[in-house]
Design a protein around this motif. Structure first.
Motif, mmCIF file in Angstrom:
data_model
loop_
_atom_site.group_PDB
_atom_site.id
_atom_site.type_symbol
_atom_site.label_atom_id
_atom_site.label_comp_id
_atom_site.label_asym_id
_atom_site.label_seq_id
_atom_site.Cartn_x
_atom_site.Cartn_y
_atom_site.Cartn_z
ATOM 1 N N ARG A 14 41.651 28.586 76.679
ATOM 2 C CA ARG A 14 42.228 28.906 77.985
ATOM 3 C C ARG A 14 41.248 29.773 78.746
ATOM 4 O O ARG A 14 40.213 30.187 78.217
ATOM 5 C CB ARG A 14 43.553 29.641 77.815
ATOM 6 C CG ARG A 14 44.605 28.802 77.145
ATOM 7 C CD ARG A 14 45.912 29.533 77.125
ATOM 8 N NE ARG A 14 46.907 28.678 76.497
ATOM 9 C CZ ARG A 14 48.031 29.096 76.012
ATOM 10 N NH1 ARG A 14 48.332 30.370 76.057
ATOM 11 N NH2 ARG A 14 48.882 28.260 75.483
ATOM 12 N N LYS A 15 41.607 30.061 79.986
ATOM 13 C CA LYS A 15 40.737 30.929 80.790
ATOM 14 C C LYS A 15 40.610 32.302 80.154
ATOM 15 O O LYS A 15 39.564 32.930 80.214
ATOM 16 C CB LYS A 15 41.299 31.064 82.205
ATOM 17 C CG LYS A 15 41.230 29.787 83.007
ATOM 18 C CD LYS A 15 41.816 29.971 84.380
ATOM 19 C CE LYS A 15 41.805 28.654 85.134
ATOM 20 N NZ LYS A 15 42.416 28.772 86.457
ATOM 21 N N SER A 16 41.681 32.749 79.536
ATOM 22 C CA SER A 16 41.651 34.079 78.915
ATOM 23 C C SER A 16 40.979 34.072 77.547
ATOM 24 O O SER A 16 40.821 35.112 76.935
ATOM 25 C CB SER A 16 43.078 34.622 78.787
ATOM 26 O OG SER A 16 43.831 33.770 77.943
ATOM 27 N N GLY A 17 40.598 32.904 77.067
ATOM 28 C CA GLY A 17 39.948 32.827 75.762
ATOM 29 C C GLY A 17 40.693 31.884 74.842
ATOM 30 O O GLY A 17 41.498 31.070 75.274
ATOM 31 N N GLY A 18 40.436 31.994 73.563
ATOM 32 C CA GLY A 18 41.077 31.121 72.597
ATOM 33 C C GLY A 18 41.589 31.890 71.415
ATOM 34 O O GLY A 18 41.338 33.086 71.255
ATOM 35 N N ILE A 19 42.326 31.189 70.580
ATOM 36 C CA ILE A 19 42.885 31.794 69.380
ATOM 37 C C ILE A 19 41.948 31.470 68.219
ATOM 38 O O ILE A 19 41.690 30.296 67.943
ATOM 39 C CB ILE A 19 44.296 31.251 69.104
ATOM 40 C CG1 ILE A 19 45.207 31.585 70.274
ATOM 41 C CG2 ILE A 19 44.835 31.785 67.792
ATOM 42 C CD1 ILE A 19 46.566 30.933 70.189
ATOM 43 N N PRO A 20 41.433 32.478 67.531
ATOM 44 C CA PRO A 20 40.539 32.200 66.397
ATOM 45 C C PRO A 20 41.318 31.594 65.233
ATOM 46 O O PRO A 20 42.484 31.915 65.002
ATOM 47 C CB PRO A 20 39.977 33.571 66.037
ATOM 48 C CG PRO A 20 40.925 34.555 66.599
ATOM 49 C CD PRO A 20 41.593 33.906 67.775
ATOM 50 N N CYS A 21 40.662 30.679 64.547
ATOM 51 C CA CYS A 21 41.274 30.007 63.393
ATOM 52 C C CYS A 21 40.154 29.521 62.487
ATOM 53 O O CYS A 21 38.997 29.509 62.881
ATOM 54 C CB CYS A 21 42.130 28.844 63.869
ATOM 55 S SG CYS A 21 41.173 27.524 64.617
ATOM 56 N N PRO A 22 40.475 29.100 61.266
ATOM 57 C CA PRO A 22 39.445 28.511 60.398
ATOM 58 C C PRO A 22 38.884 27.238 61.025
ATOM 59 O O PRO A 22 39.568 26.532 61.771
ATOM 60 C CB PRO A 22 40.200 28.201 59.104
ATOM 61 C CG PRO A 22 41.382 29.094 59.128
ATOM 62 C CD PRO A 22 41.740 29.272 60.569
ATOM 63 N N LEU A 23 37.646 26.936 60.739
ATOM 64 C CA LEU A 23 36.966 25.785 61.317
ATOM 65 C C LEU A 23 37.655 24.467 60.943
ATOM 66 O O LEU A 23 37.682 23.526 61.734
ATOM 67 C CB LEU A 23 35.505 25.762 60.871
ATOM 68 C CG LEU A 23 34.583 24.810 61.622
ATOM 69 C CD1 LEU A 23 34.587 25.113 63.117
ATOM 70 C CD2 LEU A 23 33.180 24.906 61.072
ATOM 71 N N ALA A 24 38.254 24.393 59.757
ATOM 72 C CA ALA A 24 38.967 23.181 59.342
ATOM 73 C C ALA A 24 40.154 22.902 60.255
ATOM 74 O O ALA A 24 40.441 21.747 60.573
ATOM 75 C CB ALA A 24 39.434 23.318 57.899
ATOM 76 N N VAL A 25 40.844 23.942 60.707
ATOM 77 C CA VAL A 25 41.986 23.768 61.615
ATOM 78 C C VAL A 25 41.504 23.254 62.965
ATOM 79 O O VAL A 25 42.126 22.379 63.570
ATOM 80 C CB VAL A 25 42.765 25.096 61.758
ATOM 81 C CG1 VAL A 25 43.850 24.974 62.811
ATOM 82 C CG2 VAL A 25 43.345 25.510 60.424
ATOM 83 N N GLU A 26 40.380 23.767 63.445
ATOM 84 C CA GLU A 26 39.826 23.295 64.714
ATOM 85 C C GLU A 26 39.444 21.813 64.625
ATOM 86 O O GLU A 26 39.722 21.031 65.535
ATOM 87 C CB GLU A 26 38.609 24.123 65.104
ATOM 88 C CG GLU A 26 37.998 23.700 66.424
ATOM 89 C CD GLU A 26 36.729 24.470 66.761
ATOM 90 O OE1 GLU A 26 36.404 24.529 67.951
ATOM 91 O OE2 GLU A 26 36.076 24.989 65.833
ATOM 92 N N ALA A 27 38.828 21.403 63.522
ATOM 93 C CA ALA A 27 38.441 20.001 63.342
ATOM 94 C C ALA A 27 39.673 19.102 63.273
ATOM 95 O O ALA A 27 39.687 18.009 63.851
ATOM 96 C CB ALA A 27 37.612 19.857 62.077
ATOM 97 N N PHE A 28 40.715 19.554 62.594
ATOM 98 C CA PHE A 28 41.945 18.765 62.516
ATOM 99 C C PHE A 28 42.558 18.596 63.898
ATOM 100 O O PHE A 28 42.969 17.501 64.280
ATOM 101 C CB PHE A 28 42.945 19.441 61.576
ATOM 102 C CG PHE A 28 44.266 18.732 61.533
ATOM 103 C CD1 PHE A 28 44.409 17.570 60.798
ATOM 104 C CD2 PHE A 28 45.355 19.226 62.232
ATOM 105 C CE1 PHE A 28 45.630 16.911 60.765
ATOM 106 C CE2 PHE A 28 46.563 18.570 62.195
ATOM 107 C CZ PHE A 28 46.702 17.417 61.459
ATOM 108 N N ALA A 29 42.606 19.661 64.682
ATOM 109 C CA ALA A 29 43.186 19.600 66.030
ATOM 110 C C ALA A 29 42.370 18.673 66.929
ATOM 111 O O ALA A 29 42.929 17.983 67.782
ATOM 112 C CB ALA A 29 43.263 20.997 66.628
#
Length: 107
Positions: A14-29
């Motif tokens: 988002r404009k305000s930034g993002g929510i940090p998460c494990p890289l595997a979760v980002e790849a799944f999304a």
């Protein structure tokens, strides 16, 4: 494991930034849309025969999955560029060829 648990990704941008998460979760999304598209196609073309016996339910489920996966492989092959069948046409042709039925020529 494909991704290190120590690597961080961002799941919501988002404009305000993002929510940090494990890289595997980002790849799944990032690839979730493929899963949603498959589910949509699967639910539309699922064989809706409802037998009472469990083995029959498993059989029709397996046939349904096999036909859907065969169509996906067909779309990825060179044959799709030569002759394009819709999902319904492909399923009908596949069943006819598997059963050895020949189309009657119009007289």
């Amino acid at each position: 494991n494909a991704y290190s648990p120590l690597q961080q990704g961002v799941i919501i941008r988002r404009k305000s930034g993002g929510i940090p998460c494990p890289l595997a979760v980002e790849a799944f999304a990032a690839h979730l849309s493929y899963i949603c598209r498959y589910d949509d196609k699967y639910s539309k073309y699922f064989i809706s025969h409802k037998p009472n016996k469990t083995w029959q339910q498993v059989f029709w489920f397996a046939v349904s999955i096999a036909v859907n996966n065969a169509y996906i492989l067909y779309k990825m092959s060179d044959a799709y560029h030569v002759k394009r069948y819709s999902r319904a046409q492909f399923g009908e042709r596949l069943v006819r060829e598997l059963l050895g039925l020949e189309e009657a020529s119009p007289a």
